[in-house]
Each structure stands twice: as C-alpha cells, then as structure tokens.
Design an enzyme around this catalytic site. Structure first.
Site, PDB file in Angstrom:
ATOM      1  CG  ASP A  44      -1.912   1.169   1.185  1.00 42.46           C
ATOM      2  OD1 ASP A  44      -2.103   1.750   0.105  1.00 42.46           O
ATOM      3  OD2 ASP A  44      -2.472   1.494   2.240  1.00 42.46           O
TER       4      ASP A  44
ATOM      5  CG  ASP B 144      -4.217   4.615  -2.249  1.00 41.04           C
ATOM      6  OD1 ASP B 144      -3.207   4.088  -1.776  1.00 41.04           O
ATOM      7  OD2 ASP B 144      -5.352   4.463  -1.755  1.00 41.04           O
TER       8      ASP B 144
END
Length: 480
Positions: free
Chosen positions: A148, A354
């Site tokens: 992430d 993201d």
C-alpha cells in the site's frame, strides 16, 4: 486540359468525411480491441497455501525485485463471484470515504489521540480494498503482506494474540526472534507516529512500550506495539526495521499476515527506512487477475532493469504539507479516444495516486465529462443497470469482442498514464456479458480525486521520492 479524375476523388473523400462526422463516426479516434473471451473471469487453481505464499525474489543491478500477486490469490475458492464483486466495490467505497475523512481531519488540524482514533493510521487494509501482495522475511519467518502506497506503518499479526483473524502463515512470534526489540514510548520513533500518520503513539500498561491503535470505519482495527527486527526484502537485509506488532486485530484482512507501508513518511515507512539502500526509489507493475499473471515490486536500481515497452514519462510529485505522507500529482487533463476533455476541475488541485484504492474517483464535473465522451464514442451497445458505485454499464452478451476508446490521464510535464484495455471496464458477470466503465464520481467537487490500482494495471509506476517525481511506462507485467 486538367484531368478531372483526381479532383473528383478528393471531393468524394471530403464528402465521405463529412458524412462520417455527421453520423458521429470519427475514424481518427484511438481505440483498443477488448476480446471478451480473454476478459472473462476464471477460478484460480490450487490452494491458497501454494499460490499465495512465498513469492519469488531476486537481485539485479543493485535492485531488489519481489514478485507481486493479485490479492485474490489469498482469498481461497470464490463461491459467489457476483457477490464478491459487489463487496469489493462496497469496501472500496468505504476505503475512499475513510481517506476523505482522514484528509479533512488532518487539514483542519483535528488529529485525534490514540484513545479515540477513528481514522486509519494507514489508508485502509480491508480484504476487498487492497489488492496486491508480496512476501518478505521478518525475524527469520516468511510474511505475506499487502502492498500500500497510501500507508506508512508496516504491521503484522503477533503472538501472543488476544484476537487475530485467520491468516495462512503462522503468527509472528516476537519472543522467538533473538533480534526483536521493543520500541520505547519515549523514543523519537514513537513520537514520530503522530507526524507521519496522524495518530500518536502512547504508553500502555507496560510503560516502556510504544502502543498504537488503528480503527477503521467498518469496525476493523489493529492494535499492538511498535517493535524492530531484522527484515529481508528478498536477499537484501534491513536491520532494526520498525513495524507494528499487532496483538489485537479484527476485520476483513484475508489470509495475508499484515501490510507493507510504502508511503512518504520520514521515519516509519519502508521507503524511508531503506533510503540508504535504495535511495528512496521503488516501482511496481501490477498484474491482472489471470492465474499465471505476476508482477514485480522493485526496490531501488536503475531504469535499465525495467521491461517497459514505452519510454518513461515523469511528472512532479506535488508537495502537500498538510498531507505530506501521500503521493500527489497535478492532473492536467483526460482524453477519451484521443479527444481531450474540457473540465474546470483539472486546474483546481492535485490528485492522489494510491495502490490501495481499486476504482479511480474523479471530481463530479470531470467524471461527467468523461462519461459523456465515452458514451459518445462507445455508442450502439445495449445499456445495463448500474452496479454498486458504477453507473455506466453495458450488456455485451451478443458480442465476442468490442473496440473501446483509449483512456489516458495527462499530468504536468507531459507525462501520461495510458490505461490498459483491462483497466477500462469492470467485469460484473463472470462471462463478461455485463461490464461497467471502471471509474466513479466523488460526491463533491472539493474532495480529493484518486487514481486507483485498477487503472494502473500493466504499467510500470516509478516512485522517486529523492527527486520528488513519479514516472509511467507501459509494461507487460512479468516477474521473470
């Protein structure tokens, strides 16, 4: 005498162009062919333990290369695929709402302390939200973690565990690792948690430990203390790596052992803790969900090790002092089929990239322009009902393949993200008879737009935090 035949041919050609334009057919527009047979979903073979864990790694030209897999490899056999797709989008929507809440709280200066934190320490780690995993070695044990870029703190589930979700590997046992050390609550590392993540560390019942609490909007959470241990990224050792040792964890985290934080924090993220080794540079190529597909997470190295099929185009990372741990870019435009869109919001601020968000979210005015132009070019196909957060859907049951307009994101410095053909449509039914445009609208114009991982597939995305720039290049993802 002038030959009238060439003149007649020119006039005929001009007439043809006029007629095509009048009927809405513009042959100059850029299109790609999507073969629905190849786009259809297939159940992965094998068990989770054989296809999910212990991915490969290697070193090449000073870089560490880790094999990256889609998250479905840790999800086991999918019984109800349609329900899973719906839940994936529902949780992705919760993830984005959680991000937006975190942005507003940080910008307004209302950072909650550890006892009442309701905003994630990281950007979100629910099963249907973060989709890609790698295997690392921590304290001598293999750990499969979710990747992430919107997170900073890396954490894994630890023994003894008061409450832990089911994972494929054994829990990390800090007492069995001779190199494990607790992070003290009065240390600079513990104090840096608030700046880096928006959540402060705190002293628990054991006054020497630095405790953390992370709560999520859907009721998921992770709680534990900070520790340090020996980390191996492939064959590259990282001594005294700081991470979260989760003793109380609940939620839809799947079979992974935890999460790898690749955010921009100055102290706790993997990027900052390995800056001496890799110079603050990493990149990834996200694969599709095909059973044989695998991508790569590359830490460090030079561009010669990439397998990009197009030149790398770079854009500036936009500084945001209030949200300094996230990666922001200046989106200057979007084009559909080579047609540049006009939208006022392109100049209104940065856009977040993201790896933890699935579907890209656009400002309402931008999404409206994208949808209108896409429908104009992808016309003649039967519409289908909307699916969760996706409202532009089609019934393609009568087609074997379709030509779809290209989708490109344009950034400052003439950098481009050319969305792969598999990243334009979201598969609603397993036989590809119903698909939807894989983009969604934010609720309000002033919310921060996000580029999700669904639109990043089969791209080499290069993060250079030292020079504060980010690059894009098309690549057919393969670890080998």
């Amino acid at each position: 005498m002038v030959d009238a035949k060439p003149v007649f041919q020119v006039l005929l050609h001009l007439l043809f162009l006029c007629l095509c334009s009048a009927n809405g057919v513009q042959s100059f527009k850029e299109k790609k062919v999507l073969k629905l047979q190849e786009f259809r979903w297939r159940q992965h073979g094998g068990t989770r333990s054989t296809v999910c864990l212990s991915q490969k790694s290697r070193k090449e030209k000073g870089a560490t290369i880790l094999e990256i897999k889609h998250r479905d490899y840790c999800s086991g056999k999918i019984v109800d695929w349609n329900k899973k797709q719906q839940k994936r989008l529902i949780f992705d929507d919760l993830h984005v709402r959680s991000l937006q809440s975190q942005f507003k709280n940080r910008v307004s200066g209302r950072i909650k302390d550890v006892s009442e934190a309701q905003i994630p320490l990281t950007s979100g780690i629910r099963l249907q939200t973060l989709n890609y995993i790698v295997t690392v070695e921590l304290g001598g044990r293999n750990m499969t973690v979710i990747v992430d870029t919107g997170s900073d703190l890396t954490w894994v589930q630890c023994q003894p565990c008061k409450l832990c979700y089911n994972q494929q590997e054994p829990l990390f046992n800090s007492s069995a690792s001779p190199s494990y050390k607790s992070v003290l609550c009065n240390s600079s590392t513990c104090q840096a948690l608030q700046f880096d993540t928006g959540n402060s560390g705190a002293c628990g019942s054991n006054p020497t430990s630095c405790n953390y609490v992370v709560n999520y909007g859907d009721g998921s959470y992770t709680r534990g203390e900070l520790g340090s241990d020996h980390l191996s990224l492939g064959a590259t050792p990282v001594n005294n790596f700081v991470f979260g040792c989760g003793r109380n964890n609940k939620g839809l985290f799947g079979g992974a052992s935890g999460l790898m934080g690749l955010g921009r924090s100055e102290s706790v993220s993997v990027v900052s803790q390995t800056s001496a080794l890799f110079g603050g540079v990493f990149s990834y190529c996200l694969p599709t969900t095909e059973a044989t597909a695998s991508g790569s997470l590359i830490m460090g190295g030079d561009a010669s090790i990439y397998k990009n099929s197009t030149p790398i185009s770079y854009t500036r990372m936009v500084p945001n002092p209030e949200l300094s741990t996230f990666y922001f870019l200046n989106l200057t435009g979007i084009s559909i089929g080579g047609v540049a869109l006009q939208a006022q919001s392109f100049a209104s601020g940065g856009i977040l990239i993201d790896s933890g968000t699935v579907i890209s979210r656009l400002a309402p005015s931008v999404y409206k322009a994208v949808k209108a132009e896409f429908l104009k070019q992808f016309s003649g196909y039967p519409p289908a009902p909307g699916f969760s957060i996706l409202d532009t859907c089609f019934n393609l049951s009568a087609y074997q393949e379709v030509s779809i307009p290209t989708l490109k994101f344009h950034f400052e410095g003439n950098a481009e993200l050319n969305v792969d053909v598999t990243g334009v449509f979201y598969l609603v039914k397993t036989d590809a008879s119903q698909i939807c445009l894989a983009l969604a609208s934010l609720l309000y114009e002033d919310e921060i737009s996000i580029i999700g991982n669904y639109q990043q597939k089969n791209q080499r995305v290069i993060y250079n935090t030292k020079d504060s720039k980010l690059g894009f290049a098309e690549e057919s993802c393969s670890f080998i």
